[in-house]
Enzyme design. Structure first.
Site, PDB file in Angstrom:
ATOM      1  N   ILE A  85       0.818  -1.216   0.000  1.00  0.00           N
ATOM      2  CA  ILE A  85       0.000   0.000   0.000  1.00  0.00           C
ATOM      3  C   ILE A  85       0.845   1.257   0.000  1.00  0.00           C
ATOM      4  O   ILE A  85       0.357   2.344  -0.318  1.00  0.00           O
ATOM      5  CB  ILE A  85      -1.000   0.020   1.172  1.00  0.00           C
ATOM      6  CG1 ILE A  85      -0.277   0.097   2.516  1.00  0.00           C
ATOM      7  CG2 ILE A  85      -1.905  -1.191   1.123  1.00  0.00           C
ATOM      8  CD1 ILE A  85      -1.190   0.422   3.681  1.00  0.00           C
ATOM      9  N   GLU A  86       2.112   1.136   0.385  1.00  0.00           N
ATOM     10  CA  GLU A  86       2.987   2.307   0.389  1.00  0.00           C
ATOM     11  C   GLU A  86       3.473   2.654  -1.017  1.00  0.00           C
ATOM     12  O   GLU A  86       3.447   3.813  -1.428  1.00  0.00           O
ATOM     13  CB  GLU A  86       4.191   2.059   1.302  1.00  0.00           C
ATOM     14  CG  GLU A  86       3.896   2.181   2.783  1.00  0.00           C
ATOM     15  CD  GLU A  86       3.713   3.623   3.216  1.00  0.00           C
ATOM     16  OE1 GLU A  86       4.011   4.536   2.418  1.00  0.00           O
ATOM     17  OE2 GLU A  86       3.263   3.849   4.352  1.00  0.00           O
ATOM     18  N   SER A  87       3.938   1.653  -1.759  1.00  0.00           N
ATOM     19  CA  SER A  87       4.640   1.928  -3.019  1.00  0.00           C
ATOM     20  C   SER A  87       4.324   0.962  -4.138  1.00  0.00           C
ATOM     21  O   SER A  87       4.913   1.058  -5.215  1.00  0.00           O
ATOM     22  CB  SER A  87       6.152   1.881  -2.769  1.00  0.00           C
ATOM     23  OG  SER A  87       6.526   0.563  -2.364  1.00  0.00           O
TER      24      SER A  87
END
Length: 375
Positions: A85-87
């Protein structure tokens, strides 16, 4: 990264089973009367199937390495999938706020966790070193709040925002504008027993309200990887096997790839922390190349004389930046920066304004100009 996958497709496969990792922390989920997490997950997975497919596909290179580190650190194995979900597991992912890498560190947090961030070397781009830093950071946040949902919220918004949201929730929605010392907040919160992300969710910034549910959505995406056409068991070995060559002058990775007759991805994947595609000056730098090629490269580089090269950095202005500060940082003049960017010395920079910053350096390279994509 289709070229990169071709370069490393012959790497040894790992025998881990991703199914062992995906055991969502249901005991941390909200009650149905607090937040409908299942509805949120189904909506997000159906809304952006391309994003989840891309992130799961990218993860095949990195999740086994992250899994080993998470287990060694004694942390919940679900944290392996936080970069989803970050990158979307893209090491060069850059947010508009300057967060970079698999784990989306801003420079200040990265430096606080021991990563090197400068013009030449940015260890946020290194999946191994940034993973170590992210796990240290997550461990410290959990130690602060004693709850993984709150630790994840703090990873996104900062611990100060989490304290403030919990404090407001403990007041029952009666917002107080006057700031109070953290020690008083802690005492108030412990007395009020408001230590639950879901109960305080409405008091977080909008992005953070979605962040923790998105983490659970990522875990659900991992469980359903087959529905997205991704086989997570088909992994690739990372870090890549390498020889090391010590180089004394700044050396262009494109030149190294040319001398070895390899795609540039084969070299850049082994040296991800080199922010401008050059080894840094004034140091003996350990440059990594495919196995068996180190000695040949060392001999070839000795025949190439360094020459003057202009590095062009693409930079997003951050809070507090001005032309004088940037000129000092990058070894140029404010007048030159104003000229190449069509700016006035009297005008302030806008937040996140894109700037071109030139810097001359002697390097082993066949190029006259080198362009850096991040900033």
């Amino acid at each position: 990264m289709p070229i990169a996958i071709l370069v490393i497709a012959t790497s040894p496969r790992l025998a881990h089973d991703p199914g062992e990792l995906c055991n969502p922390m249901l005991y941390m989920s909200p009650g149905a009367d607090t937040f409908d997490l299942n509805a949120f997950i189904e909506r997000e997975l159906s809304w952006r199937p391309g994003y989840w497919r891309r992130g799961l596909e990218n993860s095949r290179l990195y999740w086994p390495m992250i899994s080993r580190k998470v287990k060694d650190a004694g942390l919940p194995e679900e944290l392996v999938w936080l970069p989803l979900i970050e990158s979307a597991f893209e090491p060069q992912a850059l947010s508009r706020k300057g967060a970079l890498g698999l784990w989306q560190f801003v420079p200040s947090t990265a430096k606080a966790e021991g990563l090197v961030v400068n013009m030449w070397v940015d260890e946020r781009l290194d999946p191994v070193k940034s993973t170590d830093a992210a796990l240290r950071h997550l461990r410290s946040l959990y130690a602060l709040f004693g709850d993984w949902n709150l630790a994840l919220a703090a990873y996104n918004a900062g611990s100060g925002r989490v304290w403030w949201a919990l404090y407001q929730a403990s007041l029952g929605g009666k917002k107080r504008r006057r700031r109070i010392p953290r020690q008083v907040k802690e005492m108030w919160l412990r007395q009020g027993n408001v230590w639950d992300f879901w109960l305080a969710q409405e008091y977080f910034p909008k992005e953070t309200r979605r962040y923790v549910p998105l983490f659970y959505t990522g875990l659900a995406a991992v469980e359903r990887a087959g529905q997205f056409g991704v086989n997570l068991s088909d992994t690739l070995s990372y870090p890549l096997a390498s020889d090391t060559v010590l180089v004394d002058y700044p050396t262009d990775l494109a030149l190294v790839a040319e001398l070895l007759g390899l795609p540039i991805d084969s070299i850049s994947l082994r040296n991800p922390e080199l922010a401008v595609g050059l080894t840094p000056p004034d140091t003996l730098w350990p440059l990594r190349v495919p196995p068996g090629m180190g000695q040949g490269l060392d001999s070839a580089l000795k025949t190439i004389e360094p020459r003057e090269v202009t590095i062009w950095i693409s930079y997003k202005a951050q809070r507090g930046d001005n032309l004088w500060k940037l000129a000092k940082r990058y070894g140029t003049t404010p007048e030159h920066l104003a000229e190449v960017n069509g700016l006035s010395l009297k005008k302030k920079l806008r937040l996140y304004q894109r700037l071109k910053i030139p810097k001359k350096v002697k390097a082993r390279s066949r190029r006259d100009e080198i362009y850096m994509g991040k900033g």
